[in-house]
Motif scaffolding. Structure first.
Motif, PDB file in Angstrom:
ATOM      1  N   GLY A  58     -45.550  25.333  68.974  1.00 37.46           N
ATOM      2  CA  GLY A  58     -44.973  25.997  70.136  1.00 37.46           C
ATOM      3  C   GLY A  58     -45.530  25.564  71.465  1.00 37.46           C
ATOM      4  O   GLY A  58     -45.009  25.956  72.516  1.00 37.46           O
ATOM      5  N   SER A  59     -46.556  24.729  71.470  1.00 36.52           N
ATOM      6  CA  SER A  59     -47.103  24.242  72.736  1.00 36.52           C
ATOM      7  C   SER A  59     -46.077  23.351  73.427  1.00 36.52           C
ATOM      8  O   SER A  59     -45.324  22.627  72.772  1.00 36.52           O
ATOM      9  CB  SER A  59     -48.382  23.446  72.493  1.00 36.52           C
ATOM     10  N   THR A  60     -46.089  23.407  74.754  1.00 45.09           N
ATOM     11  CA  THR A  60     -45.103  22.664  75.531  1.00 45.09           C
ATOM     12  C   THR A  60     -45.773  21.802  76.596  1.00 45.09           C
ATOM     13  O   THR A  60     -46.893  22.086  77.050  1.00 45.09           O
ATOM     14  CB  THR A  60     -44.109  23.611  76.217  1.00 45.09           C
ATOM     15  N   VAL A  61     -45.066  20.756  76.973  1.00 50.12           N
ATOM     16  CA  VAL A  61     -45.485  19.862  78.040  1.00 50.12           C
ATOM     17  C   VAL A  61     -44.262  19.598  78.909  1.00 50.12           C
ATOM     18  O   VAL A  61     -43.157  19.411  78.378  1.00 50.12           O
ATOM     19  CB  VAL A  61     -46.024  18.530  77.482  1.00 50.12           C
ATOM     20  N   TYR A  62     -44.463  19.563  80.228  1.00 52.09           N
ATOM     21  CA  TYR A  62     -43.359  19.310  81.148  1.00 52.09           C
ATOM     22  C   TYR A  62     -43.735  18.227  82.153  1.00 52.09           C
ATOM     23  O   TYR A  62     -44.890  18.121  82.564  1.00 52.09           O
ATOM     24  CB  TYR A  62     -42.997  20.578  81.929  1.00 52.09           C
ATOM     25  N   ALA A  63     -42.747  17.472  82.551  1.00 50.12           N
ATOM     26  CA  ALA A  63     -42.937  16.566  83.672  1.00 50.12           C
ATOM     27  C   ALA A  63     -43.149  17.400  84.928  1.00 50.12           C
ATOM     28  O   ALA A  63     -42.569  18.480  85.077  1.00 50.12           O
ATOM     29  CB  ALA A  63     -41.707  15.675  83.845  1.00 50.12           C
ATOM     30  N   ASP A  64     -43.984  16.906  85.841  1.00 52.83           N
ATOM     31  CA  ASP A  64     -44.266  17.657  87.062  1.00 52.83           C
ATOM     32  C   ASP A  64     -42.989  17.984  87.834  1.00 52.83           C
ATOM     33  O   ASP A  64     -42.877  19.047  88.450  1.00 52.83           O
ATOM     34  CB  ASP A  64     -45.215  16.865  87.958  1.00 52.83           C
ATOM     35  N   SER A  65     -42.031  17.081  87.778  1.00 53.90           N
ATOM     36  CA  SER A  65     -40.807  17.242  88.564  1.00 53.90           C
ATOM     37  C   SER A  65     -39.919  18.390  88.085  1.00 53.90           C
ATOM     38  O   SER A  65     -39.026  18.819  88.824  1.00 53.90           O
ATOM     39  CB  SER A  65     -40.001  15.938  88.548  1.00 53.90           C
ATOM     40  N   VAL A  66     -40.157  18.892  86.872  1.00 52.78           N
ATOM     41  CA  VAL A  66     -39.296  19.957  86.351  1.00 52.78           C
ATOM     42  C   VAL A  66     -40.054  21.252  86.077  1.00 52.78           C
ATOM     43  O   VAL A  66     -39.445  22.252  85.686  1.00 52.78           O
ATOM     44  CB  VAL A  66     -38.557  19.507  85.066  1.00 52.78           C
ATOM     45  N   LYS A  67     -41.353  21.246  86.267  1.00 49.47           N
ATOM     46  CA  LYS A  67     -42.142  22.456  86.003  1.00 49.47           C
ATOM     47  C   LYS A  67     -41.633  23.625  86.839  1.00 49.47           C
ATOM     48  O   LYS A  67     -41.372  23.485  88.034  1.00 49.47           O
ATOM     49  CB  LYS A  67     -43.613  22.199  86.318  1.00 49.47           C
ATOM     50  N   GLY A  68     -41.494  24.772  86.186  1.00 53.75           N
ATOM     51  CA  GLY A  68     -41.010  25.955  86.876  1.00 53.75           C
ATOM     52  C   GLY A  68     -39.497  26.058  86.935  1.00 53.75           C
ATOM     53  O   GLY A  68     -38.964  27.112  87.308  1.00 53.75           O
ATOM     54  N   ARG A  69     -38.803  24.983  86.577  1.00 58.08           N
ATOM     55  CA  ARG A  69     -37.337  24.994  86.616  1.00 58.08           C
ATOM     56  C   ARG A  69     -36.710  24.839  85.229  1.00 58.08           C
ATOM     57  O   ARG A  69     -35.664  25.409  84.956  1.00 58.08           O
ATOM     58  CB  ARG A  69     -36.817  23.878  87.523  1.00 58.08           C
ATOM     59  N   PHE A  70     -37.354  24.033  84.388  1.00 63.36           N
ATOM     60  CA  PHE A  70     -36.835  23.764  83.040  1.00 63.36           C
ATOM     61  C   PHE A  70     -37.697  24.472  82.005  1.00 63.36           C
ATOM     62  O   PHE A  70     -38.912  24.589  82.169  1.00 63.36           O
ATOM     63  CB  PHE A  70     -36.854  22.269  82.745  1.00 63.36           C
ATOM     64  N   THR A  71     -37.058  24.882  80.924  1.00 68.40           N
ATOM     65  CA  THR A  71     -37.772  25.496  79.811  1.00 68.40           C
ATOM     66  C   THR A  71     -37.264  24.899  78.502  1.00 68.40           C
ATOM     67  O   THR A  71     -36.059  24.924  78.231  1.00 68.40           O
ATOM     68  CB  THR A  71     -37.556  27.015  79.783  1.00 68.40           C
ATOM     69  N   ILE A  72     -38.196  24.378  77.707  1.00 68.09           N
ATOM     70  CA  ILE A  72     -37.851  23.849  76.394  1.00 68.09           C
ATOM     71  C   ILE A  72     -38.191  24.897  75.341  1.00 68.09           C
ATOM     72  O   ILE A  72     -39.190  25.615  75.456  1.00 68.09           O
ATOM     73  CB  ILE A  72     -38.584  22.516  76.102  1.00 68.09           C
ATOM     74  N   SER A  73     -37.339  24.994  74.338  1.00 70.33           N
ATOM     75  CA  SER A  73     -37.590  25.911  73.233  1.00 70.33           C
ATOM     76  C   SER A  73     -37.011  25.295  71.958  1.00 70.33           C
ATOM     77  O   SER A  73     -36.292  24.283  72.019  1.00 70.33           O
ATOM     78  CB  SER A  73     -36.958  27.287  73.502  1.00 70.33           C
ATOM     79  N   ARG A  74     -37.344  25.900  70.836  1.00 68.98           N
ATOM     80  CA  ARG A  74     -36.839  25.382  69.571  1.00 68.98           C
ATOM     81  C   ARG A  74     -36.613  26.513  68.589  1.00 68.98           C
ATOM     82  O   ARG A  74     -37.310  27.529  68.629  1.00 68.98           O
ATOM     83  CB  ARG A  74     -37.785  24.326  68.980  1.00 68.98           C
TER      84      ARG A  74
END
Length: 116
Positions: free
Chosen positions: A55-71
């Protein structure tokens, strides 16, 4: 055979939202990592977001706070919720997985276009 089917791309105005889905099917026993990459015209493919089996996630700086990944592990499906979209988010978005076997697979890509 493993197949990744992406859906949810399209055209949206700046500030809008889209939700991408990636469903994996075929001979998969376990998926360790599910990623979303994107590639804009004339640019290299870049990692957008990653979620690992725990469940750990990583985001590109350009999308942090705007995009959310889930599974959804039961459905072997990954999602990418994209909010506050910007024109610079325009790209082909690709789903990528790393299976428990160690093999990796790519989806065919889905176009996301954000108009200003």
């Amino acid at each position: 055979q493993v197949q990744l089917v992406e859906s949810g791309g399209g055209l949206v105005q700046a500030g809008g939202s889209l939700r991408l889905s990636c469903a994996a099917s075929g001979s998969i026993f376990r998926i360790n990592v599910m990623d979303w990459y994107r590639q804009a015209p004339g640019k290299q493919r870049e990692l957008v977001a990653r979620i690992i089996s725990g469940g750990s996630t990583v985001y590109a700086d350009s999308v942090k706070g705007r995009f959310t990944i889930s599974r959804d592990n039961a459905k072997n499906t990954a999602y990418l919720q994209m909010n506050s979209l910007k024109p610079e988010d325009t790209a082909v978005y690709y789903c990528h997985i790393v299976a428990g076997s160690g093999y990796s697979y790519w989806g065919q890509g889905t176009q996301v276009t954000v108009s200003s």
